[in-house]
Scaffold this active site. Structure first.
Site, PDB file in Angstrom:
ATOM      1  N   GLY A 134       0.762  -1.262   0.000  1.00  0.00           N
ATOM      2  CA  GLY A 134       0.000   0.000   0.000  1.00  0.00           C
ATOM      3  C   GLY A 134       0.783   1.295   0.000  1.00  0.00           C
ATOM      4  CE  LYS A 205      -0.841  -7.330  -1.147  1.00  0.00           C
ATOM      5  NZ  LYS A 205      -0.936  -7.383   0.335  1.00  0.00           N
TER       6      LYS A 205
END
Lengths: 433, 433
Positions: A134, A205
């Site tokens: 993030g 990810k």
């Protein structure tokens, strides 16, 4: 100067954070991009709901068409989640020449290639910094900052929930179930934590990072993934004793021959490794480049404001590109064909904990299996266990191929002298690649 | 596609690294920017010297004009060092519409503003990623990645030599002079190490970071700078005992009211702070953003290949901009007027080590000075010293203004009970700002 109009898909905590940042930093944004940024339409599930941000009810809608087909909207920010339907919405928006900023890792891991190609065909940008770690600008560091280097290894602590759980287990000697329960109560873990604790979130990810870092399309199915549900406090105790810290680690590695492996598994790291001190819910991505050597990017992996910050930074990049008329021109398709390593080409050290019979000759029986495959030990620990007649044997091997190691495990399981293979983990050796 | 031509000023280790990377990665570079990159001219001091890279002698020159006034050259890469004359050369090159990539922190700290303004006026790029923390893409992270956040604090371990020395002193309990000598022998410290060990090198980098991070012009003279030459192994011993690690830390901090302080000094950090585990010659920059929270960027601070990597990444950015015809458009002048904090507005904790007379009432005499200024203690340690009749007192204060703290030190020096103030360091408290 004509304002840039945004359509927001989703108004959860991240969406609210985006609105807050755009409002609070309007002056700075105008200074950076030369024009105001206005949120034009917001897709919500329910119109009448109480909101964390004050927002003009007239711009809310429950009809996605009013956002993605809205001729006044320049940029779509997608924070609604979901994969199949969301992909269709974004493709539709791209056909309408709208630029996309998304935080959706599930989507990017599976359809990133398709979206980027469509964007390139339509002269649009797709930015997705917030989809991995993030608050950490890792995507643009790989795209721009390390662009002239050849990246050999990417290792990531890219899931905050599991890092929080492993940190608490290590520091407080607690059992997995107890820490998970506590994490759920504190809101660090979801009611259904499967995607986190089974490693799937981290695997997504790593797909995004590996595709970008190696300029090679990697698919989710290529990532060998093991979660943390089987990690127990005894393993962590021995790891500590041997000088290691356990992390759920995503590892993407390519050799000199451009063959690649991508995996996610609980991994032991020596305490001096830069990733070893990344604790609690923090994330970090370690990048080993041929020229630059070791670098690491550390920060919050989630949270509404960190994620919203990455999104607005992407938005600024899109708007700058719009002002310059160069959208879509930075997207570079993967340069290399997929080329994955075979199990005999994946080398690693391993930690192995065994319960064996406490008898003469047992240890030599065990070692002879390793010797047969040319694998030697770096560390050995043997202790009696409470259960009578059993010995606990912990070894850390020198590097072995995954193929040999799996065959060793199979042979050990067949040994009469071995009662149980309690656990087995990958060990990352020295700090460099 | 017509190749892009480079003029290189300087062919030391970094310059040679740049040539190596451009040669070795030509395929990747072509893939990224769409055309070949060719080194056209190289300024050297001496033509006949043996080189670390094989290079066509025909492109070497000792005449700088042949590079900066060469109509065939598009981009100047400056790795020759120097300030005044180098600035003139680069300004001349900019007037000739050449883009600049430089690794020169001395130059950028002093004339960065002038060069960027000239570049903007001439539609040229000036990129300087390699000037701070060689291999870490911190400049572009501040410009792009964190562009939508409000940065409150930048803390940097931005000098590898001093970090190496402090690490060795801490780990091996050695004296400053001994470690410095060893570092010089190993090539980690220069024969004249003043600019490193007195903090000037770090101060220059903090000027560059603060100017960018706070969008405010800061001058070298604004940076309160103390080096590591007075740090002794006893201080490190006590620091360790109290749970701290000593780092030569650059601190740039701005308050809610946009007032700024920038300083460089030996600073004690709690062991859990992300910067505390940055060891040896490694660099790291810690960024605290209002929205993103804590982030950190870690990597090699120097070295020919890491620095050359940053330079070539900048070069790629320049060439992309050239292809798109947008050079000079990304440069953003500082948004804020200079606004520095006064000493009564700079708050910090402090570590203080005193030799006092070992008599009744002495400690209360000392504490009464602190009380007078409303400053209390977080930690206290008192031990006898070998010298008879003396006590060693170590305190860590709660937060005090710099003004109050300096007045406390003055008053303590006048106390009859105090024999000597042995040392005093800034202490950074918790991990967040």
């Amino acid at each position: 100067m004509k304002p840039i109009s945004i359509g927001l898909l989703g108004l959860g905590t991240v969406g609210s954070g985006v609105i807050k940042i755009i409002e609070n930093h309007q002056d700075k944004l105008i200074h950076q991009v030369g024009c105001p940024i206005v949120v034009k339409k917001v897709l919500v599930k329910e119109l009448g709901k109480a909101r964390a941000v004050s927002i003009d009810p007239a711009i809310l809608t429950t009809n996605v068409e009013e956002v993605i087909n809205n001729p006044e909207i320049d940029v779509i920010i997608e924070v609604m989640g979901g994969v199949e339907q969301t992909k269709e919405h974004l493709l539709q928006a791209i056909r309408n020449k709208k630029h996309i900023v998304t935080a959706n890792k599930d989507l990017m891991a599976v359809y990133g290639g398709e979206l980027l190609t469509a964007a390139s065909d339509n002269g649009c940008d797709v930015f997705y910094e917030a989809s991995v770690a993030g608050g950490i600008p890792i995507i643009r560091s790989l795209v721009d900052g390390l662009s002239s280097d050849r990246i050999k290894k990417l290792m990531g602590i890219v899931n905050g929930t599991t890092n929080y759980i492993l940190t608490k287990m290590t520091e407080e000697g607690l059992a997995y179930e107890d820490v998970l329960k506590e994490a759920q109560e504190l809101g660090y873990a979801e009611a259904n934590p499967a995607s986190d604790v089974e490693g799937l979130d981290a695997a997504r990810k790593m797909v995004i990072l590996a595709t970008l870092g190696f300029s090679m399309k990697v698919d989710l199915a290529d990532v060998k993934t093991t979660g943390i549900t089987m990690v127990n406090e005894e393993d962590l105790h021995y790891a500590k004793q041997l000088g290691y810290t356990m992390k759920l680690l995503g590892i993407a590695h390519r050799d000199g021959d451009d063959k690649v492996e991508v995996s996610v598994q609980p991994t032991l790291l020596p305490k001096a490794h830069p990733l070893a001190s990344v604790s609690n819910e923090y994330n970090a991505v370690y990048v080993y480049g041929e020229a630059v050597g070791e670098t690491m990017f550390y920060g919050p992996g989630a949270g509404s404001l960190p994620t919203a910050t990455s999104i607005v930074s992407d938005l600024v990049a899109v708007v700058k590109n719009m002002r310059l008329g160069i959208n879509g021109s930075y997207a570079v398709a993967p340069q290399h064909e997929k080329n994955l390593k075979d199990p005999e080409e994946i080398y690693s050290k391993y930690f192995l904990r065994i319960h064996a019979k406490d008898e003469v000759g047992v240890f030599s029986e065990i070692t002879s299996v390793f010797t047969q495959y040319g694998v030697s030990f770096e560390k050995i620990l043997q202790l009696p266990v409470k259960e009578k007649g059993l010995a606990e044997i912990v070894v850390v091997t020198h590097k072995a191929s995954l193929k040999n190691y799996e065959e060793i495990l199979m042979q050990l399981r067949d040994l009469n002298a071995i009662k149980e293979i309690k656990s087995s983990y990958r060990v990352e050796g020295s700090a460099n690649a």
